[in-house]
Structure formats: structure tokens, C-alpha cells
Design a protein around this motif. Structure first.
Motif, PDB file in Angstrom:
ATOM      1  N   ALA A 236     -11.712 -12.246 -23.759  1.00 28.71           N
ATOM      2  CA  ALA A 236     -10.445 -11.751 -23.894  1.00 28.71           C
ATOM      3  C   ALA A 236      -9.642 -11.888 -24.683  1.00 28.71           C
ATOM      4  CB  ALA A 236     -11.162 -12.489 -26.036  1.00 28.71           C
ATOM      5  N   SER A 237      -9.143 -10.437 -24.235  1.00 31.51           N
ATOM      6  CA  SER A 237      -7.733 -10.303 -23.832  1.00 31.51           C
ATOM      7  C   SER A 237      -7.681  -9.914 -22.960  1.00 31.51           C
ATOM      8  CB  SER A 237      -7.118  -9.632 -25.412  1.00 31.51           C
ATOM      9  OG  SER A 237      -7.928  -8.527 -24.819  1.00 31.51           O
ATOM     10  N   GLY A 238      -8.311  -9.290 -21.637  1.00 31.75           N
ATOM     11  CA  GLY A 238      -7.768  -8.583 -21.377  1.00 31.75           C
ATOM     12  C   GLY A 238      -7.536  -7.491 -20.971  1.00 31.75           C
ATOM     13  N   LYS A 239      -7.741  -6.609 -22.429  1.00 32.93           N
ATOM     14  CA  LYS A 239      -7.072  -5.145 -22.260  1.00 32.93           C
ATOM     15  C   LYS A 239      -8.123  -4.302 -22.428  1.00 32.93           C
ATOM     16  CE  LYS A 239      -4.981  -3.035 -26.103  1.00 32.93           C
ATOM     17  NZ  LYS A 239      -4.193  -1.953 -24.748  1.00 32.93           N
ATOM     18  N   VAL A 240      -7.866  -3.339 -21.547  1.00 32.66           N
ATOM     19  CA  VAL A 240      -9.464  -2.042 -21.208  1.00 32.66           C
ATOM     20  C   VAL A 240      -9.110  -1.528 -22.906  1.00 32.66           C
ATOM     21  CG1 VAL A 240      -9.497  -0.615 -20.103  1.00 32.66           C
ATOM     22  CG2 VAL A 240      -9.007  -2.369 -19.192  1.00 32.66           C
ATOM     23  N   VAL A 241      -9.487  -0.834 -23.498  1.00 31.13           N
ATOM     24  CA  VAL A 241      -9.674  -0.187 -25.091  1.00 31.13           C
ATOM     25  C   VAL A 241     -10.760   1.303 -24.119  1.00 31.13           C
ATOM     26  CG1 VAL A 241     -10.098  -0.016 -27.542  1.00 31.13           C
ATOM     27  CG2 VAL A 241     -10.070  -2.596 -26.171  1.00 31.13           C
ATOM     28  N   PRO A 242      -9.969   2.205 -24.632  1.00 34.14           N
ATOM     29  CA  PRO A 242     -10.209   3.845 -24.799  1.00 34.14           C
ATOM     30  C   PRO A 242     -12.171   3.297 -25.841  1.00 34.14           C
ATOM     31  CG  PRO A 242      -8.565   3.674 -24.542  1.00 34.14           C
ATOM     32  CD  PRO A 242      -8.619   2.342 -24.819  1.00 34.14           C
ATOM     33  N   VAL A 243     -13.274   3.978 -24.471  1.00 35.06           N
ATOM     34  CA  VAL A 243     -13.980   4.621 -26.151  1.00 35.06           C
ATOM     35  C   VAL A 243     -14.184   6.095 -26.038  1.00 35.06           C
ATOM     36  CG1 VAL A 243     -15.858   2.392 -25.730  1.00 35.06           C
ATOM     37  CG2 VAL A 243     -15.694   4.676 -24.506  1.00 35.06           C
TER      38      VAL A 243
END
Ligand SMILES: [Zn+2]
Length: 243
Positions: A236-243
Motif C-alpha cells: 500500500a505504501s511502498g515502504k520497506v519495514v524491518p522485521v
């Protein structure tokens, strides 16, 4: 910082501990990865980040540009001659084959910057592992990112197989079989947001495998020459979110 200028540097510090690699028989591959004797005398591309932390920061800065719509302008012909002389990617991505997630776009990187392995479900396969080992040990990638994503069809199919015993035709079934071990615990636990938690569990399982895989990647991680990180791409945002 200008990506184009970065890619046309005049030096090519491989940054590899080549002695060990040559002893292991990888030296020939390293030579094959660089210039041929008959090629014109252009300088090889320089690596854009020389440490794992710098490489990770460069990825995330590129994603921030992508999310905000302020991607660097690129003339892809610039640096083309240099790229005939070799490659020095700073990061490797183990990503899903999903058509909506293109690593070079998501991280706003040009040709020669990312060494990318893609398979539906972004999990470690024997050939994919060999590719990532080649990227790290021969080409000198400083970080490997396992990149999952929201609404992953391979994750959904694996959950379906674990919960309902769904079977899939042809070789698609093999994808699910390979992904099951990393998802069994989270599927068994059930609960809300199961699919998204399975995306994260799949990334973490494959990160763990790469971090400890012998003899190449695990040793490079222990020596501080390589980092293996994980994240998911939010469609939805294109954001890469660290896990
Ligand atoms: Zn996917």
C-alpha cells in the motif's frame, strides 16, 4: 549523493579476503566476474557502500526516496562501459517473484548495485543459496536482505496447505512444501493477522538460515564482513519495514 557519479568511480576495491577464497577454489569465479583481457580499458564500477551498516543505510535511504516519489533521475547509458568491466553490487536481495515488488525500484538503485535472487515466497533454495554465496564471497555484497511483502500469494497458499490440506498442481506444490517448516508454528497458533505474521515468520526463518549457513555466509557474518537482515515490503505504501 549522486548514484550515477558513484557508479562511475575509477577504483574498484573488491574488499574481499581473497586468499581464503582462492584456497577454496573460488578464485577462478572471481576472475570470471571481472574484465576480460580483450575488453577496452574502462574503469570498473566502484562499490557504493563498503560496510554492512553503510549498505543497509543505502538501501533504506533509497526506499525512503521511492516512498516519497523523489527517486534519483538516471541516465542508464552512463556507466554502461564501466559495467562491461565487472560488477560491484553493494547489497543482495532475496525477494519474492511477485510482479509488484521490483527491488531496483523499491530501493531506488541503478544497474550494478543490487544482486537479486527472486523466487515466489522469498525462501532459500539450493541454487538461490549458491547465488547469494557468489554475491557475497566473489562480488563482495555487504548485506543480504530477505524481503517479504504484504498479500503474498505464496504465503497464503502455504497457510491454506497447512490449515486445510490444500494441494496445488505441478511444481507449485514444491514451493509450499519448502515454505511449510518456517510457517508451521505461526499457523498452529492462529489468531488475528495470521497472514501478515506468517510473512514475518517466513522472512525470519530464511534470515536465520542464511546467517548460519556454512561454510561461506555464516563465516562472513561471524567475521563482521556481511549482515543478513529482513524486512517486508508494504504494497500500500511502498515502504520497506524491518522485521
Ligand atoms: Zn510473494
Amino acid at each position: 549523493m549522486c548514484d550515477i557519479c558513484d557508479s562511475t568511480g575509477i577504483t574498484h576495491p573488491h574488499g574481499l579476503s581473497r586468499r581464503g577464497l582462492f584456497a577454496a577454489g573460488v578464485g577462478g569465479l572471481a576472475l570470471a566476474a571481472t574484465a576480460s583481457a580483450s575488453a577496452p580499458a574502462f574503469a570498473q564500477p566502484a562499490r557504493s557502500a563498503e560496510t554492512p551498516d553503510a549498505a543497509y543505510a543505502r538501501l533504506m535511504e533509497g526506499n525512503a526516496r521511492y516512498v516519497s516519489g523523489k527517486m534519483n533521475e538516471r541516465d542508464f547509458s552512463v556507466g554502461r562501459a564501466a559495467r562491461t568491466q565487472g560488477q560491484a553490487p553493494f547489497a543482495a536481495i532475496l525477494g519474492c517473484a511477485d510482479s509488484r515488488i521490483a527491488p531496483e525500484l523499491a530501493f531506488d538503485q541503478g544497474p550494478g548495485e543490487l544482486f537479486v535472487v527472486r523466487v515466489a515466497g522469498n525462501f532459500v533454495t539450493p541454487d538461490g543459496l549458491g547465488s547469494l554465496e557468489y554475491g557475497a564471497a566473489v562480488l563482495g555484497t555487504k548485506v543480504i536482505m530477505v524481503l517479504g511483502h504484504t498479500s503474498c500469494g505464496a504465503i497464503g497458499a502455504t497457510i491454506g496447505a497447512l490449515q486445510k490440506g490444500n494441494t496445488l498442481p505441478g511444481h507449485i506444490a514444491g514451493l509450499v512444501t519448502s515454505m511449510k517448516p518456517g510457517l508451521e508454528a505461526v499457523v498452529k497458533a492462529g489468531g488475528a493477522d495470521l497472514e501478515q505474521r506468517a510473512v514475518v515468520a517466513n522472512v525470519q526463518a530464511n534470515m536465520k538460515r542464511l546467517q548460519t549457513e556454512k561454510p561461506i555466509l555464516g563465516d562472513m557474518v561471524s567475521a563482521g564482513k556481511l549482515k543478513v537482515v529482513g524486512a517486508y515490503y508494504d504494497l500500500a505504501s511502498g515502504k520497506v519495514v524491518p522485521v
